[in-house]
Design a protein around this motif. Sequence first.
Motif, PDB file in Angstrom:
ATOM      1  N   GLN A  25       0.772  -1.254   0.051  1.00  0.00           N
ATOM      2  CA  GLN A  25       0.002  -0.020   0.163  1.00  0.00           C
ATOM      3  C   GLN A  25       0.849   1.398  -0.081  1.00  0.00           C
ATOM      4  OE1 GLN A  25      -2.649  -0.815   3.306  1.00  0.00           O
ATOM      5  NE2 GLN A  25      -4.086  -1.457   2.094  1.00  0.00           N
ATOM      6  N   GLN A  27       2.440   4.516  -1.248  1.00  0.00           N
ATOM      7  CA  GLN A  27       1.897   5.936  -1.838  1.00  0.00           C
ATOM      8  C   GLN A  27       2.867   6.686  -2.596  1.00  0.00           C
ATOM      9  OE1 GLN A  27      -0.692   8.204   0.363  1.00  0.00           O
ATOM     10  NE2 GLN A  27      -2.415   6.589   0.490  1.00  0.00           N
ATOM     11  N   ASP A  46       1.285  -3.791  -7.060  1.00  0.00           N
ATOM     12  CA  ASP A  46       0.049  -4.035  -5.928  1.00  0.00           C
ATOM     13  C   ASP A  46       0.288  -2.974  -4.763  1.00  0.00           C
ATOM     14  OD1 ASP A  46      -0.927  -6.324  -7.443  1.00  0.00           O
ATOM     15  OD2 ASP A  46       0.357  -7.540  -6.161  1.00  0.00           O
ATOM     16  N   ASN A  47       0.583  -1.717  -5.141  1.00  0.00           N
ATOM     17  CA  ASN A  47       0.611  -0.463  -4.225  1.00  0.00           C
ATOM     18  C   ASN A  47      -0.130   0.684  -4.799  1.00  0.00           C
ATOM     19  OD1 ASN A  47       2.757  -1.018  -2.150  1.00  0.00           O
ATOM     20  ND2 ASN A  47       3.883  -1.646  -4.044  1.00  0.00           N
ATOM     21  N   GLU A  48      -0.215   1.898  -4.234  1.00  0.00           N
ATOM     22  CA  GLU A  48      -1.072   2.855  -4.620  1.00  0.00           C
ATOM     23  C   GLU A  48      -0.250   4.178  -5.309  1.00  0.00           C
ATOM     24  OE1 GLU A  48      -3.146   3.964  -1.244  1.00  0.00           O
ATOM     25  OE2 GLU A  48      -3.988   1.936  -0.981  1.00  0.00           O
ATOM     26  N   ARG A  50       1.401   6.751  -7.833  1.00  0.00           N
ATOM     27  CA  ARG A  50       0.876   7.320  -8.972  1.00  0.00           C
ATOM     28  C   ARG A  50       1.994   8.270  -9.564  1.00  0.00           C
ATOM     29  NH1 ARG A  50      -3.471  10.070  -8.762  1.00  0.00           N
ATOM     30  NH2 ARG A  50      -4.450   9.015  -6.487  1.00  0.00           N
ATOM     31  N   ASN A  70      -1.062  -0.546 -10.073  1.00  0.00           N
ATOM     32  CA  ASN A  70      -0.766   0.841  -9.173  1.00  0.00           C
ATOM     33  C   ASN A  70      -1.960   1.663  -9.657  1.00  0.00           C
ATOM     34  OD1 ASN A  70       1.379   0.768  -6.884  1.00  0.00           O
ATOM     35  ND2 ASN A  70       2.390  -0.083  -8.908  1.00  0.00           N
ATOM     36  N   ILE A  71      -1.587   3.081  -9.771  1.00  0.00           N
ATOM     37  CA  ILE A  71      -2.610   4.053 -10.109  1.00  0.00           C
ATOM     38  C   ILE A  71      -1.977   5.072 -10.930  1.00  0.00           C
ATOM     39  CG2 ILE A  71      -4.408   3.661  -8.211  1.00  0.00           C
ATOM     40  CD1 ILE A  71      -3.192   6.199  -6.804  1.00  0.00           C
ATOM     41  N   ASN A  93      -3.142  -0.438 -14.495  1.00  0.00           N
ATOM     42  CA  ASN A  93      -3.005   0.886 -14.055  1.00  0.00           C
ATOM     43  C   ASN A  93      -4.239   1.798 -14.455  1.00  0.00           C
ATOM     44  OD1 ASN A  93      -0.427   1.669 -12.251  1.00  0.00           O
ATOM     45  ND2 ASN A  93       0.169   0.052 -13.614  1.00  0.00           N
TER      46      ASN A  93
END
Length: 283
Positions: A25, A27, A46-48, A50, A70-71, A93
Amino acid sequence: MAERLLLRARRGGRGTRSVSLRGMQLQRVPRGLASLPGLRALSLRDNELRCLPVELGGLSRLTELNLGNNIFEEVPEQLKYLSSLQKLHLFGNKITTISPTIFVPEEIGYMTNLRMLCLSRNQIGVLPDGLCKLRKLRILDVAGNKIQIFPVAMEDLMLMELYCEDNPLLQKQPVSAIQEEEVWSLKEIAARFIFSQLTKEDSILHTAVKQNLEACNILSKKQECAQCGQGFLNIWLECVRFVNVRQKMKISRNVHLLPVRTLLCSYKCFNHPGHGFFGIAVP
């Protein structure tokens, strides 16, 4: 937690070859990764995340990078400095666009060693022409995006595997259409004349163009007609040709013909018999 894992990896010496920070998780990318110059494989999936820090571009020996799930909304520009990178995962993504310069080898390096690129399950609508400059690319996965047509130089890639299912690819379903009258701008007429003259070795325009930086900049955007080979300035008539690549590579089972973008300079070339180009019908 991520920092402690990274510190443990560093205790193995500056020759640490692999680091995985999967599913934590995150960022942001932990500090210290850029101080592992011998790092060969890095997983941040598999994290967040960007965005990536600029320092990550200093991992000159990195050969595999996993940024899946991710994002990211675009392919990070820092990646183009990873000249040793061979495998790049960006699946899952939120990527909608790709910078046209991200894959262009304007300097020595620029991802020219990339062999596998996974962009599946994003929201990509257009693949940049620069992608076709990756001469070592063998596996391309763009399944599950919004791609309708592939770049002009797609066949220049020496791919062994191409996955493109679950995209709204253009289909070969010919229909009749009314052709609009050809109207060229003065700029287009002048550009086409100059392009035709520059093919002549004794043309005085060679010297004149070289001395005019503005003209050089405009003419550098030259396109070439796939039918007659003549140069033109703007994308005047965008067409598609359907290429059977099944004998050349492993491809998604439900894809029979690959739609490849083609540019023509006029309806005269479009109406030439036997070329196999189709206009794009807009519903």
